[in-house]
Design an enzyme around this catalytic site. Structure first.
Site, PDB file in Angstrom:
ATOM      1  N   THR A 166       0.639  -0.427  -1.081  1.00  0.00           N
ATOM      2  CA  THR A 166       1.692   0.564  -0.786  1.00  0.00           C
ATOM      3  C   THR A 166       2.625   0.598  -1.990  1.00  0.00           C
ATOM      4  OG1 THR A 166       1.613   0.363   1.610  1.00  0.00           O
ATOM      5  CG2 THR A 166       3.790   0.790   0.677  1.00  0.00           C
ATOM      6  N   VAL A 195       2.070   5.195  12.779  1.00  0.00           N
ATOM      7  CA  VAL A 195       3.117   5.313  11.755  1.00  0.00           C
ATOM      8  C   VAL A 195       3.631   3.909  11.456  1.00  0.00           C
ATOM      9  CG1 VAL A 195       5.435   6.207  11.272  1.00  0.00           C
ATOM     10  CG2 VAL A 195       3.754   7.654  12.454  1.00  0.00           C
ATOM     11  N   GLY A 196       3.752   3.590  10.180  1.00  0.00           N
ATOM     12  CA  GLY A 196       4.224   2.262   9.784  1.00  0.00           C
ATOM     13  C   GLY A 196       5.722   2.241   9.525  1.00  0.00           C
ATOM     14  N   ASP A 197       6.156   1.207   8.825  1.00  0.00           N
ATOM     15  CA  ASP A 197       7.584   1.026   8.563  1.00  0.00           C
ATOM     16  C   ASP A 197       8.112   1.928   7.455  1.00  0.00           C
ATOM     17  OD1 ASP A 197       5.782  -0.747   6.973  1.00  0.00           O
ATOM     18  OD2 ASP A 197       7.628  -1.045   5.834  1.00  0.00           O
ATOM     19  N   THR A 217       7.251  -3.564   1.917  1.00  0.00           N
ATOM     20  CA  THR A 217       5.790  -3.441   2.009  1.00  0.00           C
ATOM     21  C   THR A 217       5.268  -4.644   2.796  1.00  0.00           C
ATOM     22  OG1 THR A 217       3.718  -3.552   0.738  1.00  0.00           O
ATOM     23  CG2 THR A 217       5.662  -4.461  -0.332  1.00  0.00           C
ATOM     24  N   GLY A 218       4.122  -4.447   3.442  1.00  0.00           N
ATOM     25  CA  GLY A 218       3.550  -5.547   4.220  1.00  0.00           C
ATOM     26  C   GLY A 218       3.229  -5.082   5.626  1.00  0.00           C
TER      27      GLY A 218
END
Ligand code: ASP
Length: 308
Positions: A166, A195-197, A217-218
């Protein structure tokens, strides 16, 4: 104090620790190219927002990274991207989620911030809006790289903990304004619509001129549950912690939720922190000294070079 500073990341993960040298070098070149582009903006008195968008755009166009072209694939082999831009000067932000067909999602996120009354737009409407704003669209296949197909094949069933690669940027400009941007294809093998962070303001992306700018990221689910980027802000504001301590403590909250990751962050004075709890995180920074530095692993693998 008038000094600018820029940091970029190319994702926190474990894969980089075992990557072939050529792939590592290709990623490092991408980080350097992004830093050069963003640094040029800041050196010419451009804004922090312009710099982080320009830097992230370079990484979105680079197929080595999990953003734009080269994004991680969903379980249905589609590319769905998330991106956000946060402007610390006006405490405003824009983001796109589960976005399909927009070549540079970070530009769409910026357009949401600057051209609409909204903060977060999701799904197919994003491409329609992006087209009306004159942004470039591409068919799904354009985003799909052999590397992403291979990663999906290897992932078997279900998403891995974090795909890595990312991208993000944070900056402080010559006027002391802060900004952050993050862009991702999410997790390899994620369900469509996940949907991610990254596009969630206060989770993966945050900027406030009074405290800090953060790009995370992560493991996205844990970063969301920890309200990660806002946690960094709160620790700075309420406990008097420095930027490095605040980031490390916020990463501990991510661990409580079973996740690992990292971030790049800059405070009001231009101090940078880039901690991570994975094995590696592509990262680099540039400032008025004229030097660009990049690093991947925890141990000393710092490379510096002149910017010009
Ligand atoms: N945080 C991103 C997401 O969960 C993935 C990553 O940074 O590797 O969508």
């Amino acid at each position: 104090m008038t000094r600018w500073v820029l940091a970029v990341h190319g994702g926190a993960g474990d894969r980089a620790a075992t990557l072939a040298r050529e792939r590592l070098e290709a990623a490092r070149r991408g980080v350097v190219a992004a830093l050069r582009t963003g640094a040029e903006v800041l050196a010419e008195r451009g804004s922090a927002v312009e710099a982080v968008v320009a830097a992230v755009k370079v990484l979105e166009d680079d197929p080595e990274f999990n953003a734009g072209r080269g994004s991680a694939l969903t379980v249905d082999r589609t590319v769905e991207t998330d991106a956000a831009v946060a402007d610390g000067r006006l405490r405003r932000a824009g983001a796109v989620a589960a976005c399909r067909g927009v070549r540079n999602p970070v530009e769409a996120a910026r357009a949401v911030m600057e051209r609409t009354e909204h903060v977060l737009m999701a799904g197919d409407a994003v491409a329609q809006l992006a087209e009306s704003w004159g942004l470039e669209l591409e068919p799904n296949d354009w985003f799909v790289t052999p590397h992403a197909l291979e990663q999906l094949r290897r992932s078997g069933q279900g998403p891995g903990p974090s795909s890595g690669e990312t991208v993000g940027a944070v900056a402080r400009d010559l006027d002391g304004h802060l900004a952050a941007a993050t862009s991702t294809g999410g997790r390899v093998g994620q369900l469509r619509g996940r949907v991610g962070d990254s596009p969630l303001i206060g989770a993966g992306t945050w900027a406030d001129d009074g405290t800090c700018a953060v790009s995370a990221t992560g493991g996205g689910e844990a970063l969301i549950l920890a309200a990660f980027a806002h946690e960094v802000d709160a620790l700075l504001r309420l406990t008097g912690a420095g930027i490095a301590a605040a980031c490390n403590r916020a990463l501990e909250s991510v661990a409580v939720h079973g996740g690992r990751g990292g971030c790049i962050a800059v405070d009001v004075a231009g101090n940078l922190a880039m901690p991570f709890t994975t094995e590696a995180m592509y990262r680099g920074w540039a400032d008025m000294s004229g030097e660009i530095a990049t690093s991947v692993l925890h141990e000393r693998d710092l490379l510096t070079r002149r910017r010009g």
